[in-house]
Design an enzyme around this catalytic site. Structure first.
Site, mmCIF file in Angstrom:
data_model
loop_
_atom_site.group_PDB
_atom_site.id
_atom_site.type_symbol
_atom_site.label_atom_id
_atom_site.label_comp_id
_atom_site.label_asym_id
_atom_site.label_seq_id
_atom_site.Cartn_x
_atom_site.Cartn_y
_atom_site.Cartn_z
ATOM 1 N N GLN A 195 14.684 -42.871 63.320
ATOM 2 C CA GLN A 195 13.890 -43.049 62.102
ATOM 3 C C GLN A 195 14.618 -43.885 61.049
ATOM 4 O O GLN A 195 14.481 -43.664 59.839
ATOM 5 C CB GLN A 195 13.502 -41.687 61.544
ATOM 6 C CG GLN A 195 12.386 -40.998 62.310
ATOM 7 C CD GLN A 195 11.063 -41.746 62.213
ATOM 8 O OE1 GLN A 195 10.755 -42.389 61.206
ATOM 9 N NE2 GLN A 195 10.269 -41.679 63.276
ATOM 10 N N SER A 196 15.350 -44.870 61.487
ATOM 11 C CA SER A 196 16.118 -45.721 60.575
ATOM 12 C C SER A 196 15.226 -46.474 59.587
ATOM 13 O O SER A 196 14.341 -47.242 59.987
ATOM 14 C CB SER A 196 16.937 -46.731 61.382
ATOM 15 O OG SER A 196 17.468 -47.742 60.555
ATOM 16 N N ASN A 197 15.468 -46.268 58.298
ATOM 17 C CA ASN A 197 14.780 -47.049 57.273
ATOM 18 C C ASN A 197 15.238 -48.500 57.320
ATOM 19 O O ASN A 197 14.438 -49.422 57.096
ATOM 20 C CB ASN A 197 15.070 -46.472 55.887
ATOM 21 C CG ASN A 197 14.559 -45.061 55.717
ATOM 22 O OD1 ASN A 197 13.422 -44.758 56.049
ATOM 23 N ND2 ASN A 197 15.400 -44.180 55.183
ATOM 24 N N ALA A 217 16.138 -50.222 59.920
ATOM 25 C CA ALA A 217 15.478 -50.920 61.022
ATOM 26 C C ALA A 217 14.079 -51.367 60.610
ATOM 27 O O ALA A 217 13.666 -52.503 60.879
ATOM 28 C CB ALA A 217 15.411 -50.013 62.247
#
Length: 341
Positions: free
Chosen positions: A75-77, A79
């Site tokens: 859930q990387s912001n 990315a």
């Protein structure tokens, strides 16, 4: 000072708002809390990475890259914002993600930031949590280069000296805003993870001679490790702008008391902070970064570490899109009432 000498793509919605949080301040009995809304930077719901990417993607363009590779948690912001920036510039984007919390919840693995990555046309590659992500990134980059692609690799969180320039600029923007209002902020609190945001803020605040203390609430690492990592990056950033003497080790403060169960897993204090901001101020935080930073802010106020007469800033780093991936932690929010006929 200014950063005009560094390549930059001006896509962020700046300056971001600075707002007083009256209801939260009253609920906590003081201090007066102000929020710097870096969740409003634009590009796929915004967040702190947009500022960093203005400089990083300009570097990629200068090197004539047509493909960017980056990496992070599922859930990387970072990315998601990289994927959005790449789509805006017509570049291919490849993202390596690791499920670092071991969740099999379909919302976590496919909704939230993951959904938006797909919508932006990014290619997502899932790596085992145990994999050496640097090795995986190097292998993918080499494979793409063998296909004739011009690859630019962006580190996790966009956190290198070039990316940190975005938060040198943010600090200067923040100081300008408060000075224009005649507002004296005593202290600033924000989340600290991959280090670029805190490192850039420290350098910018010192360059501006702002006299504002800064505390980073660590979302993963123990205090000693986080502070050392932030300090080293801050030194590199200060050197990049020609101000290597602007800070000392004492300037770097990180508090790891609010990590909770671990990176990417919100504790009860984080969930409380998210609810408080939502219900008192209509502001959405995320469970991984801003929620933990807000938990620290709230606890500091309750314990009297910030006094009633203080004015405290909170830098919101964004990430609310991931709330849709963490809905299982908010079971009470699924309750509904049926109105009487």
């Amino acid at each position: 000072m200014n950063l005009f000498g560094f390549p930059r793509i001006l896509l962020a919605h700046l300056p971001t708002p600075l707002e007083r949080l009256d209801r939260l301040s009253k609920e906590l009995g003081g201090p007066e809390i102000w929020i710097k809304r870096d969740d409003c930077t634009g590009l796929s719901t915004g967040g702190n990475k947009t500022r960093k990417l203005e400089f990083l993607m300009a570097e990629a363009q200068a090197l004539q890259a047509d493909t960017v590779v980056t990496y992070g948690a599922t859930q990387s912001n970072h990315a998601r914002q990289t994927a959005a920036f790449a789509s805006k510039l017509g570049m291919d984007c490849h993202i390596l993600v690791q499920n670092r919390i071991g969740s099999t919840d379909s919302n976590y693995t496919s909704n939230g930031n993951v959904l938006l990555n797909h919508l932006h046309g990014a290619t997502i590659l899932r790596c085992a949590a145990s994999a050496d992500i640097q090795v995986e990134v190097a292998a993918l980059s080499e494979e793409l280069r063998e296909q004739g692609r011009k690859v630019f690799v962006i580190p996790a969180g966009g956190s290198n000296p070039v990316g940190a320039l975005g938060y040198v600029d943010c600090a200067l923007e923040f100081v300008s805003q408060i000075r224009n209002r005649g507002l004296a902020i005593d202290h600033l609190v924000t989340a600290t993870g991959s280090c670029g945001t805190q490192a850039g803020l420290i350098v910018g605040l010192r360059v501006a001679n702002a006299g504002i203390g800064l505390t980073g609430i660590s979302v993963k690492q123990p205090r000693a490790v986080q502070e050392e990592n932030v300090f080293n990056l801050a030194l590199e950033t200060a050197d990049l702008i020609g101000r290597p003497d602007v800070l000392t080790r004492r300037d770097v403060v990180a508090d790891s008391s609010y990590v909770g169960p671990g990176y990417g897993v919100p504790g009860e204090d984080t969930l409380e902070a998210i609810r408080m901001f939502a219900q008192l101020e209509g502001i959405l935080l995320d469970p991984v970064y801003s929620g933990k930073a807000a938990a620290g802010l709230i606890d500091y106020c309750r314990k009297g570490r910030f006094k009633r007469a203080n004015k405290v800033g909170f830098l919101h780093t964004g990430g609310s899109t991931s709330l849709f991936a963490f809905d299982a932690f908010f079971a009470d929010c699924h309750e509904t009432r049926t109105s009487s006929p």
